[in-house]
Design a protein around this motif. Structure first.
Motif, PDB file in Angstrom:
ATOM      1  N   ILE A  70       3.501  86.907  93.681  1.00  0.00           N
ATOM      2  CA  ILE A  70       2.977  88.133  93.076  1.00  0.00           C
ATOM      3  C   ILE A  70       3.878  88.590  91.940  1.00  0.00           C
ATOM      4  CG2 ILE A  70       2.483  90.576  93.514  1.00  0.00           C
ATOM      5  CD1 ILE A  70       1.366  89.709  96.244  1.00  0.00           C
ATOM      6  N   LEU A  71       5.190  88.464  92.098  1.00  0.00           N
ATOM      7  CA  LEU A  71       6.104  88.820  91.016  1.00  0.00           C
ATOM      8  C   LEU A  71       5.778  88.020  89.756  1.00  0.00           C
ATOM      9  CD1 LEU A  71       9.836  89.537  91.134  1.00  0.00           C
ATOM     10  CD2 LEU A  71       9.040  87.805  89.564  1.00  0.00           C
ATOM     11  N   LYS A  72       5.556  86.717  89.907  1.00  0.00           N
ATOM     12  CA  LYS A  72       5.233  85.871  88.754  1.00  0.00           C
ATOM     13  C   LYS A  72       3.913  86.274  88.118  1.00  0.00           C
ATOM     14  CE  LYS A  72       7.848  81.846  90.310  1.00  0.00           C
ATOM     15  NZ  LYS A  72       7.775  80.463  90.815  1.00  0.00           N
ATOM     16  N   ALA A  73       2.920  86.617  88.932  1.00  0.00           N
ATOM     17  CA  ALA A  73       1.621  87.035  88.397  1.00  0.00           C
ATOM     18  C   ALA A  73       1.734  88.359  87.647  1.00  0.00           C
ATOM     19  CB  ALA A  73       0.602  87.154  89.529  1.00  0.00           C
ATOM     20  N   LEU A  74       2.500  89.300  88.199  1.00  0.00           N
ATOM     21  CA  LEU A  74       2.673  90.587  87.540  1.00  0.00           C
ATOM     22  C   LEU A  74       3.469  90.441  86.253  1.00  0.00           C
ATOM     23  CD1 LEU A  74       3.352  93.030  90.525  1.00  0.00           C
ATOM     24  CD2 LEU A  74       1.191  92.450  89.412  1.00  0.00           C
ATOM     25  N   GLN A  75       4.403  89.509  86.243  1.00  0.00           N
ATOM     26  CA  GLN A  75       5.190  89.274  85.035  1.00  0.00           C
ATOM     27  C   GLN A  75       4.279  88.834  83.885  1.00  0.00           C
ATOM     28  OE1 GLN A  75       8.668  86.912  85.656  1.00  0.00           O
ATOM     29  NE2 GLN A  75       9.203  86.867  83.512  1.00  0.00           N
ATOM     30  N   LYS A  76       3.261  88.052  84.190  1.00  0.00           N
ATOM     31  CA  LYS A  76       2.311  87.637  83.148  1.00  0.00           C
ATOM     32  C   LYS A  76       1.532  88.832  82.603  1.00  0.00           C
ATOM     33  CE  LYS A  76       1.748  82.960  84.877  1.00  0.00           C
ATOM     34  NZ  LYS A  76       0.873  82.008  85.560  1.00  0.00           N
ATOM     35  N   VAL A  77       1.281  89.820  83.464  1.00  0.00           N
ATOM     36  CA  VAL A  77       0.542  91.006  83.021  1.00  0.00           C
ATOM     37  C   VAL A  77       1.410  91.873  82.116  1.00  0.00           C
ATOM     38  CG1 VAL A  77      -0.583  93.141  83.772  1.00  0.00           C
ATOM     39  CG2 VAL A  77      -0.942  91.038  85.066  1.00  0.00           C
ATOM     40  N   ILE A  78       2.664  92.091  82.505  1.00  0.00           N
ATOM     41  CA  ILE A  78       3.510  93.015  81.732  1.00  0.00           C
ATOM     42  C   ILE A  78       4.246  92.340  80.584  1.00  0.00           C
ATOM     43  CG2 ILE A  78       3.822  94.546  83.709  1.00  0.00           C
ATOM     44  CD1 ILE A  78       6.782  93.530  83.754  1.00  0.00           C
ATOM     45  N   MET A  79       4.251  90.998  80.572  1.00  0.00           N
ATOM     46  CA  MET A  79       4.953  90.263  79.513  1.00  0.00           C
ATOM     47  C   MET A  79       4.060  89.190  78.908  1.00  0.00           C
ATOM     48  SD  MET A  79       8.858  89.630  80.772  1.00  0.00           S
ATOM     49  CE  MET A  79       9.345  88.930  79.210  1.00  0.00           C
ATOM     50  N   PRO A  80       2.950  89.567  78.262  1.00  0.00           N
ATOM     51  CA  PRO A  80       2.123  88.533  77.643  1.00  0.00           C
ATOM     52  C   PRO A  80       2.894  87.802  76.534  1.00  0.00           C
ATOM     53  CG  PRO A  80       1.354  90.726  77.046  1.00  0.00           C
ATOM     54  CD  PRO A  80       2.423  90.898  78.070  1.00  0.00           C
ATOM     55  N   ASP A  81       3.831  88.508  75.929  1.00  0.00           N
ATOM     56  CA  ASP A  81       4.725  87.928  74.922  1.00  0.00           C
ATOM     57  C   ASP A  81       6.129  87.928  75.523  1.00  0.00           C
ATOM     58  OD1 ASP A  81       6.297  87.253  72.750  1.00  0.00           O
ATOM     59  OD2 ASP A  81       5.859  89.069  71.610  1.00  0.00           O
ATOM     60  N   PRO A  82       6.750  86.748  75.696  1.00  0.00           N
ATOM     61  CA  PRO A  82       8.074  86.693  76.330  1.00  0.00           C
ATOM     62  C   PRO A  82       9.147  87.542  75.658  1.00  0.00           C
ATOM     63  CG  PRO A  82       7.159  84.489  76.106  1.00  0.00           C
ATOM     64  CD  PRO A  82       6.240  85.416  75.362  1.00  0.00           C
ATOM     65  N   LEU A  88       9.205  96.416  84.533  1.00  0.00           N
ATOM     66  CA  LEU A  88      10.263  95.799  85.323  1.00  0.00           C
ATOM     67  C   LEU A  88       9.720  95.517  86.709  1.00  0.00           C
ATOM     68  CD1 LEU A  88      13.343  95.129  85.605  1.00  0.00           C
ATOM     69  CD2 LEU A  88      13.614  97.459  86.451  1.00  0.00           C
ATOM     70  N   ILE A  89      10.021  94.324  87.220  1.00  0.00           N
ATOM     71  CA  ILE A  89       9.577  93.942  88.560  1.00  0.00           C
ATOM     72  C   ILE A  89      10.768  93.333  89.285  1.00  0.00           C
ATOM     73  CG2 ILE A  89       7.884  92.649  89.900  1.00  0.00           C
ATOM     74  CD1 ILE A  89       6.429  92.197  87.172  1.00  0.00           C
ATOM     75  N   PHE A  90      10.956  93.715  90.542  1.00  0.00           N
ATOM     76  CA  PHE A  90      12.020  93.104  91.331  1.00  0.00           C
ATOM     77  C   PHE A  90      11.652  93.146  92.806  1.00  0.00           C
ATOM     78  CE2 PHE A  90      13.099  97.553  90.715  1.00  0.00           C
ATOM     79  CZ  PHE A  90      13.490  97.995  91.980  1.00  0.00           C
ATOM     80  N   THR A  91      12.323  92.300  93.579  1.00  0.00           N
ATOM     81  CA  THR A  91      12.127  92.294  95.019  1.00  0.00           C
ATOM     82  C   THR A  91      13.445  92.605  95.711  1.00  0.00           C
ATOM     83  OG1 THR A  91      12.563  89.927  95.274  1.00  0.00           O
ATOM     84  CG2 THR A  91      10.273  90.573  94.895  1.00  0.00           C
ATOM     85  N   VAL A  92      13.328  93.140  96.897  1.00  0.00           N
ATOM     86  CA  VAL A  92      14.486  93.464  97.724  1.00  0.00           C
ATOM     87  C   VAL A  92      14.197  92.927  99.122  1.00  0.00           C
ATOM     88  CG1 VAL A  92      15.907  95.322  98.652  1.00  0.00           C
ATOM     89  CG2 VAL A  92      14.868  95.580  96.399  1.00  0.00           C
TER      90      VAL A  92
END
Length: 116
Positions: A70-82, A88-92
Motif C-alpha cells: 500500500i505504501l508503494k501504491a500511495l507513493q505513485k499517487v502522491i509522486m507522479p513525478d519523482p 509523506l508516507i511511512f510505516t511504524v
C-alpha cells in the motif's frame, strides 16, 4: 502475524485517490484526520494573507507485508513525478495491538496465503 501502522500525509485533493488505492489492495478501516503542515519553504501569499493548503492524515493498521504494498501504491499517487513529492508516507511496526476486527485479520491471513 506482524502488524504495521501506515501513516500517509497527503494533500486534501488527493485524499480520495489514496483511500481508493489503499482499499483496492485490501486496507480495511482507514482513519482520516485533517491536518495543517508547516513547510521549510516560503508560503504562498495572496494580498498579504498566507495560504496553507489543507492536508489529510490517513492512518491504517495493516499486516506488515500489505503495508509495504500500500505504501508503494500511495507513493505513485502522491509522486507522479519523482522530483516532486506532494506528501509523506511511512510505516511504524506495532508491538501490541487490541481491538482489531477479526474479519479484517482473516482478510490479512488470506492475503498472506495468496501471496505465497
Amino acid at each position: 502475524m506482524k502488524f504495521s501502522a501506515l501513516v500517509a500525509i497527503v494533500p486534501e485533493d488527493l485524499e480520495q485517490d489514496c483511500i481508493d488505492a489503499a482499499r483496492e489492495l485490501g486496507a480495511g478501516g482507514i482513519t482520516v484526520m485533517t491536518g495543517r503542515g508547516i513547510s521549510n519553504t516560503a508560503k504562498k501569499t495572496f494580498f498579504g494573507l498566507t495560504y496553507d493548503g489543507s492536508q489529510s492524515v490517513l492512518l491504517m493498521v495493516l499486516e506488515k507485508g500489505l503495508s509495504l504494498e500500500i505504501l508503494k501504491a500511495l507513493q505513485k499517487v502522491i509522486m507522479p513525478d519523482p522530483a516532486d513529492s506532494q506528501g509523506l508516507i511511512f510505516t511504524v511496526p506495532l508491538e501490541h495491538l487490541g481491538g482489531i476486527d477479526m474479519a479484517q485479520v482473516e482478510k490479512f491471513e488470506q492475503h498472506l496465503k495468496d501471496s505465497i
